[in-house]
Write an enzyme that holds these catalytic residues in place. Structure first.
Site, PDB file in Angstrom:
ATOM      1  N   HIS A 498     109.631  32.234  75.318  1.00  0.00           N
ATOM      2  CA  HIS A 498     110.218  33.222  74.933  1.00  0.00           C
ATOM      3  C   HIS A 498     111.419  33.235  74.041  1.00  0.00           C
ATOM      4  O   HIS A 498     111.871  33.910  73.802  1.00  0.00           O
ATOM      5  CB  HIS A 498     111.214  34.226  75.600  1.00  0.00           C
ATOM      6  CG  HIS A 498     110.457  34.654  77.178  1.00  0.00           C
ATOM      7  ND1 HIS A 498     110.591  34.763  78.371  1.00  0.00           N
ATOM      8  CD2 HIS A 498     108.826  35.500  77.221  1.00  0.00           C
ATOM      9  CE1 HIS A 498     109.568  35.263  79.022  1.00  0.00           C
ATOM     10  NE2 HIS A 498     109.156  34.839  78.606  1.00  0.00           N
TER      11      HIS A 498
HETATM   12  C1  LIG Z   1     102.326  30.974  77.184  1.00  0.00           C
HETATM   13  C2  LIG Z   1     102.753  32.329  77.541  1.00  0.00           C
HETATM   14  C3  LIG Z   1     103.978  32.778  77.887  1.00  0.00           C
HETATM   15  C4  LIG Z   1     104.141  33.497  78.183  1.00  0.00           C
HETATM   16  N1  LIG Z   1     104.415  35.112  79.148  1.00  0.00           N
HETATM   17  C5  LIG Z   1     104.897  36.379  78.883  1.00  0.00           C
HETATM   18  C6  LIG Z   1     104.700  37.408  79.786  1.00  0.00           C
HETATM   19  O1  LIG Z   1     104.238  37.285  80.561  1.00  0.00           O
HETATM   20  N2  LIG Z   1     105.670  38.653  79.085  1.00  0.00           N
HETATM   21  C7  LIG Z   1     105.829  38.866  77.880  1.00  0.00           C
HETATM   22  O2  LIG Z   1     106.524  39.874  78.012  1.00  0.00           O
HETATM   23  N3  LIG Z   1     106.190  37.540  77.516  1.00  0.00           N
HETATM   24  C8  LIG Z   1     105.482  36.858  77.266  1.00  0.00           C
HETATM   25  N4  LIG Z   1     105.448  35.563  76.186  1.00  0.00           N
HETATM   26  C9  LIG Z   1     105.926  35.994  75.600  1.00  0.00           C
HETATM   27  C10 LIG Z   1     105.499  36.534  74.314  1.00  0.00           C
HETATM   28  O3  LIG Z   1     104.230  36.764  73.791  1.00  0.00           O
HETATM   29  C11 LIG Z   1     106.070  36.724  73.208  1.00  0.00           C
HETATM   30  O4  LIG Z   1     107.900  37.025  72.918  1.00  0.00           O
HETATM   31  C12 LIG Z   1     105.578  37.919  71.732  1.00  0.00           C
HETATM   32  O5  LIG Z   1     103.450  37.097  72.344  1.00  0.00           O
HETATM   33  C13 LIG Z   1     105.865  36.850  70.437  1.00  0.00           C
HETATM   34  O6  LIG Z   1     105.189  38.160  69.445  1.00  0.00           O
HETATM   35  P1  LIG Z   1     105.129  37.369  68.225  1.00  0.00           P
HETATM   36  O7  LIG Z   1     104.221  38.560  67.404  1.00  0.00           O
HETATM   37  O8  LIG Z   1     106.453  37.344  67.854  1.00  0.00           O
HETATM   38  O9  LIG Z   1     104.331  36.122  67.908  1.00  0.00           O
HETATM   39  P2  LIG Z   1     103.123  35.847  68.261  1.00  0.00           P
HETATM   40  O10 LIG Z   1     102.173  36.460  68.626  1.00  0.00           O
HETATM   41  O11 LIG Z   1     103.062  34.051  68.647  1.00  0.00           O
HETATM   42  O12 LIG Z   1     101.965  35.622  66.794  1.00  0.00           O
HETATM   43  C14 LIG Z   1     102.226  35.202  65.914  1.00  0.00           C
HETATM   44  C15 LIG Z   1     101.248  34.777  64.809  1.00  0.00           C
HETATM   45  O13 LIG Z   1     101.320  34.305  63.530  1.00  0.00           O
HETATM   46  C16 LIG Z   1      99.893  33.683  63.320  1.00  0.00           C
HETATM   47  N5  LIG Z   1     100.581  32.649  62.189  1.00  0.00           N
HETATM   48  C17 LIG Z   1     101.367  32.151  62.765  1.00  0.00           C
HETATM   49  N6  LIG Z   1     101.521  31.269  61.566  1.00  0.00           N
HETATM   50  C18 LIG Z   1     100.933  31.665  60.276  1.00  0.00           C
HETATM   51  C19 LIG Z   1     100.351  30.824  59.423  1.00  0.00           C
HETATM   52  N7  LIG Z   1     101.145  30.409  58.615  1.00  0.00           N
HETATM   53  N8  LIG Z   1      99.550  31.729  58.630  1.00  0.00           N
HETATM   54  C20 LIG Z   1      98.703  32.700  59.403  1.00  0.00           C
HETATM   55  N9  LIG Z   1      98.654  32.791  61.058  1.00  0.00           N
HETATM   56  C21 LIG Z   1     100.071  32.324  61.167  1.00  0.00           C
HETATM   57  C22 LIG Z   1      99.807  33.282  64.710  1.00  0.00           C
HETATM   58  O14 LIG Z   1      98.375  32.372  65.015  1.00  0.00           O
HETATM   59  C23 LIG Z   1      99.864  34.035  65.930  1.00  0.00           C
HETATM   60  O15 LIG Z   1      99.276  35.010  66.094  1.00  0.00           O
HETATM   61  C24 LIG Z   1     104.796  34.338  76.912  1.00  0.00           C
HETATM   62  C25 LIG Z   1     104.200  33.459  75.273  1.00  0.00           C
HETATM   63  C26 LIG Z   1     103.687  32.121  75.992  1.00  0.00           C
HETATM   64  C27 LIG Z   1     103.592  31.800  74.454  1.00  0.00           C
END
Ligand SMILES: Cc1cc2nc3c(=O)[nH]c(=O)nc-3n(C[C@H](O)[C@H](O)[C@H](O)COP(=O)(O)OP(=O)(O)OC[C@H]3O[C@@H](n4cnc5c(N)ncnc54)[C@H](O)[C@@H]3O)c2cc1C
Length: 569
Positions: A498
């Site tokens: 997280h």
């Molecule tokens: C293993 C795991 C288990 C988890 N379990 C839970 C849970 O049970 N419940 C819960 O609420 N939360 C959970 N989380 C946390 C939650 O999933 C994250 O907080 C949330 O997905 C974050 O969203 P985000 O949009 O910030 O980033 P992300 O969802 O990580 O999205 C970022 C995106 O940007 C893309 N990206 C990055 N750099 C580039 C680039 N240079 N060019 C193009 N694309 C790029 C990545 O590939 C990715 O698709 C978990 C996370 C993980 C990894």
């Protein structure tokens, strides 16, 4: 078997991908959009869907990974395999952590449509109202719990709480309980009750506390991510372009005004232009990485690695923190737990068929079905610890399915004090970020986890569990006093994935975005994802990222925010 799994998985429409129409070797501008969103993760998919609702907006969503069509993603019990699959993730690790006996800690992140939300544990939590009220009090108007609740509601489709003011049935994200939790979950709840804790019937009210069954972003036996709930339906629209396997190298500027992005598609480098805005949604590690590669960050660091400075903004990549956790693992002979074992093989086969034909049974579960939010000290104003019960043996070596029988508890410190950073290794935009979360450097974090381990032993000492005559494999009976437990925590501490606050919202010297999520000192660029948290909420983080993206979409489109809800008890 894999063929059968594939059949069980969601049938997905073909993705509309802009392949490079020209084979120019110089990075000329290829196409112009109103909005370019970098990263099709939890936040990016919500934004792409909301911004493209108006057919007059042309929207481009850029994702480094591929489509989310693997059965490990859609089948909830495939979560372990999804996390371990290198094709769906970035394969990140911390640098050696000095406070953790110099161990490197794995940092899984989704690199696929849906991002980390396509590989996460699917636990559905928002956290306590106090966390968001703190954000607002820290100088971020419009970010109190009452302001965010309408966005939690807008995103949710949760028919299991029909008449609750905290829930909604009209939103895209399906949420539900696991229909038939493992028998051991009842034992956990009973042990918690014996210890005097209260039952919590809904972990997503304003002030949740206690033990009980938890909900997940699982619907009709399948994972729900923002890719499946928001993006896929929106992909029918002609004004939305989704580019997969496209890595954003850097954001382009004219002075302080953002003009477009430079991307790598295979070996080719191209540029795309945005006339209205660029939204960085790369997640807590990659949003700062993209900004640093673009010359936005601490000028001293950028000079050291040879990236030309566009805008000196020291907070980019700083204040990284995540929820640290440790665990107690028990082994047993009884075969009640979820497992792959000879004893359980006939049952496992039936359950596999049950999933294939009815999308129900343990394969429709994320395996974590009950848990508790508690205060580990009496004088705290909110629960500071999550106790996550696993009705399955914790494997000795990483393997996607529990092997043999047992159960375990992970204790999670919800308000860590340790702070770390994301830096560049060099000036190559394709190089992985250097991530130093400085885990365990604040002694309070270790002390909280030690308290959690002791409480776990009390839980497993209750009759609900002693009847199984299970054996404590880790920490093990030789690890008893506080010093030994502290040592054990430093040996085992991992994060529960997280991370946040690396492009923190606020007005201080280390803050990166203002309360409209616009980057301080730049024009035409916002950050929208977990990196903007003023402080990571004391809960799993996916739901709050969805709410942040819903709110950001309103701000970008100049749609007035829904009226803040009056304080709900
Ligand atoms: C293993 C795991 C288990 C988890 N379990 C839970 C849970 O049970 N419940 C819960 O609420 N939360 C959970 N989380 C946390 C939650 O999933 C994250 O907080 C949330 O997905 C974050 O969203 P985000 O949009 O910030 O980033 P992300 O969802 O990580 O999205 C970022 C995106 O940007 C893309 N990206 C990055 N750099 C580039 C680039 N240079 N060019 C193009 N694309 C790029 C990545 O590939 C990715 O698709 C978990 C996370 C993980 C990894």
């Amino acid at each position: 078997m894999l063929a059968c799994l594939r059949k069980c998985a969601q049938t997905l429409p073909l993705i509309k991908i802009i392949a490079n129409p020209l084979s120019a070797s110089s990075p000329d501008i290829k196409q112009t959009f109103d909005y370019i969103i970098i990263g099709a993760g939890t936040a990016g998919c919500v934004l792409a869907a909301r911004l493209s609702e108006n057919p007059d907006n042309s929207v481009c969503l850029i994702e480094a990974g591929g489509p989310e069509n693997h059965p490990y993603i859609s089948i909830p019990a495939g979560v372990g395999a999804a996390i371990m699959n290198p094709k769906m993730g970035w394969g990140l690790n911390t640098v050696p952590q000095t406070a953790l006996h110099n161990r490197q800690v794995p940092l899984p992140r989704g690199r696929v449509l849906g991002g980390s939300g396509s590989i996460n544990g699917m636990a559905y939590y928002r956290g306590t109202a106090m966390d968001y009220d703190d954000w607002a009090q820290q100088g971020n108007p419009g970010w109190a719990y009452a302001d965010l609740l309408p966005y939690f509601l807008r995103s949710e489709h949760n028919p299991e709480y029909q008449d609750s003011p905290y829930h909604n049935t009209d939103g895209p994200m399906g949420v539900s309980f696991i229909p038939k939790p493992n028998r051991l979950c009842k034992d956990f709840n009973s042990a918690m009750s014996d210890l005097g804790f209260q039952q919590c019937h809904d972990f997503n009210v304003a002030y949740p506390e206690g033990y009980g069954y938890r909900q997940g972003t699982i619907f009709n036996g399948k994972r729900v991510s923002t890719a499946s709930a928001y993006l896929r339906p929106a992909m029918q629209r002609n004004n939305l372009t989704v580019m997969t396997e496209t890595l954003t190298r850097r954001v382009l500027f004219n002075g302080k005004q953002v003009t477009g992005v430079e991307v790598s598609q295979g070996n080719e480098i191209s540029q795309y232009q945005a006339v209205k805005e660029i939204i960085v949604s790369g997640g807590a590690y990659h949003s700062p990485h993209i900004l640093l590669n673009s010359g936005v960050g601490d000028a001293k660091h950028l000079n050291e690695v040879g990236v030309p400075v566009i805008h000196d903004l020291p907070g980019v990549g700083r204040n990284l923190h995540d929820h640290p956790a440790s665990f107690v693992a028990m082994d047993m002979n009884d075969s009640t737990s979820y497992a792959l074992s000879w004893k359980a093989l006939p049952r496992d086969i039936i359950q596999f068929l049950q999933y294939c034909f009815f999308r129900s049974g343990p394969m429709a579960s994320n395996l974590f079905e009950t848990n508790a939010y508690i205060r580990s000290l009496p004088n705290l104003d909110r629960p500071d610890m999550q106790i996550v019960f696993q009705p399955a043996r914790r494997n000795i070596k990483p393997f996607p399915i529990p092997l043999g029988h047992g159960f375990a508890i992970s204790v999670v410190c919800l308000y860590p004090k340790s702070r770390g950073k994301v830096l560049l290794a060099n000036n190559d935009p394709l190089a992985a970020p250097v991530i130093d979360p400085e885990l365990g450097t604040a002694s309070e974090d270790i002390e909280t986890l030690v308290r959690g381990l002791k409480l776990t032993r009390e839980i497993f000492g209750k009759p609900a569990f002693t009847k199984y005559q299970a054996r404590e494999r880790m920490p093990g009976t030789a690890v008893m006093d506080d010093q030994a437990l502290e040592n054990y925590v430093r040996d085992t501490l991992a994060t529960v994935h997280h991370p946040g606050s690396t492009c923190r919202m606020g007005n201080g010297a280390e803050d990166v975005v203002n309360h409209e999520l616009k980057i301080h000192g730049l024009e035409g660029i916002r950050v929208v994802d977990a990196s903007i948290y003023p402080r990571v909420p004391g809960a799993n983080t996916n739901a709050s990222v969805v709410a942040i993206a819903e709110k950001a979409a309103d701000m970008i489109l100049n749609i007035p925010a829904p009226e803040a809800l009056i304080k709900l008890s």
